[in-house]
Design an enzyme around this catalytic site. Structure first.
Site, PDB file in Angstrom:
ATOM      1  N   ASP A 106       0.965  -1.037  -0.202  1.00  0.00           N
ATOM      2  CA  ASP A 106       0.100   0.115  -0.061  1.00  0.00           C
ATOM      3  C   ASP A 106       0.784   1.406  -0.006  1.00  0.00           C
ATOM      4  O   ASP A 106       2.021   1.203   0.260  1.00  0.00           O
ATOM      5  CB  ASP A 106      -0.990  -0.141   1.248  1.00  0.00           C
TER       6      ASP A 106
HETATM    7  N1  URA Z   1      -1.118  -5.928   3.722  1.00  0.00           N
HETATM    8  C1  URA Z   1      -1.724  -4.723   3.933  1.00  0.00           C
HETATM    9  O1  URA Z   1      -2.874  -4.308   4.392  1.00  0.00           O
HETATM   10  N2  URA Z   1      -0.981  -3.768   3.329  1.00  0.00           N
HETATM   11  C2  URA Z   1       0.089  -3.952   2.421  1.00  0.00           C
HETATM   12  O2  URA Z   1       0.708  -2.884   2.161  1.00  0.00           O
HETATM   13  C3  URA Z   1       0.649  -5.273   2.383  1.00  0.00           C
HETATM   14  C4  URA Z   1      -0.035  -6.277   3.233  1.00  0.00           C
END
Ligand code: URA
Length: 236
Positions: A106
């Site tokens: 993310d």
């Molecule tokens: N899980 C999440 O919620 N975000 C990420 O960036 C990776 C795994």
């Protein structure tokens, strides 16, 4: 391979850019000017130069990046909002122009991201069928109880078709833990903790299969994978 494709793959320019370069006589194969964009060459044995600067052909590139917050896990071409910053822009020594992140983090997640153009390796690392462990360090808004951790480890309903696969959690203190999952669903870790009323306030990927984030890399820094790291990843 065709000469124009070869030049495009090495990021010399778009198809039309390289065609112009070729027609202007600025490109040589083995020292001879070639004006045919469709001329065939061998990536292994032929020497190609643009304005007498010899190019080196690389089929695959593999980089480990310590992704900082604020960067989207995509290449520029895949960005919906072109004003956003993307992880590929951080790799300024790249030779290939077809690099992509193997798996998304993310925008607000930090840590280990493999940047490559090796689609087969990426698929193997990401497919849930191959059960490749991904380890994240997690900080939470509230206390993570033993009960919360046990529930998540068994698999939880995060609103998708299927519950999450079993995983492991190692509690570090009241508000932080390491979690190892084998899937990579959208916002997966955050959604898993949300099922227990917990908000993830900080998330960092530490490991992916055999690949461990090199802690010497500061946020935004990267390096090429070593031969050993690459071999191990390929043998997973
Ligand atoms: N899980 C999440 O919620 N975000 C990420 O960036 C990776 C795994």
């Amino acid at each position: 391979m065709r000469l124009d494709k070869y030049l495009c793959e090495l990021g010399i320019g778009s198809r039309s850019d390289v065609k112009k370069l070729i027609s202007k006589g600025r490109v040589k194969i083995n020292g001879n000017i070639v004006k045919d964009a469709g001329a065939k060459l061998s990536e292994e044995s032929d020497k190609v130069s643009v304005d007498d600067r010899e190019l080196s052909y690389v089929r695959f590139e593999y980089y480990m990046l310590n992704k900082p917050k604020g960067y989207v896990s995509a290449s520029k071409a895949d960005l919906r909002n072109k004003d956003e910053k993307c992880v590929i822009d951080l790799i300024d020594t790249k030779i290939r122009k077809d690099l992509f992140p193997a798996g998304r983090l993310d925008k607000d997640t930090e840590g280990l991201l493999l940047i490559t153009n090796d689609g087969a390796l990426s698929h193997r690392l990401l497919s849930p069928k191959h059960h490749v462990d991904k380890t994240y360090y997690v900080e939470l808004s509230d206390k993570l109880s033993e009960q919360n951790a046990e529930t998540i480890m068994k698999g939880v309903d995060i609103g998708d078709e299927k519950p999450t696969m079993p995983c492991t959690i190692e509690r570090l203190d009241d508000n932080s833990c390491n979690i190892v999952i084998q899937e990579g669903r959208y916002h997966q870790v955050k959604r898993m903790f949300e099922t227990q009323g917990l908000t993830v306030t900080y998330l960092k990927r530490l490991k992916m299969g055999s690949l461990v984030l090199d802690e010497r890399l500061k946020l935004g820094e990267y390096r090429r994978l070593s031969e050993e790291e690459l071999e191990e990843l390929k043998n997973l």
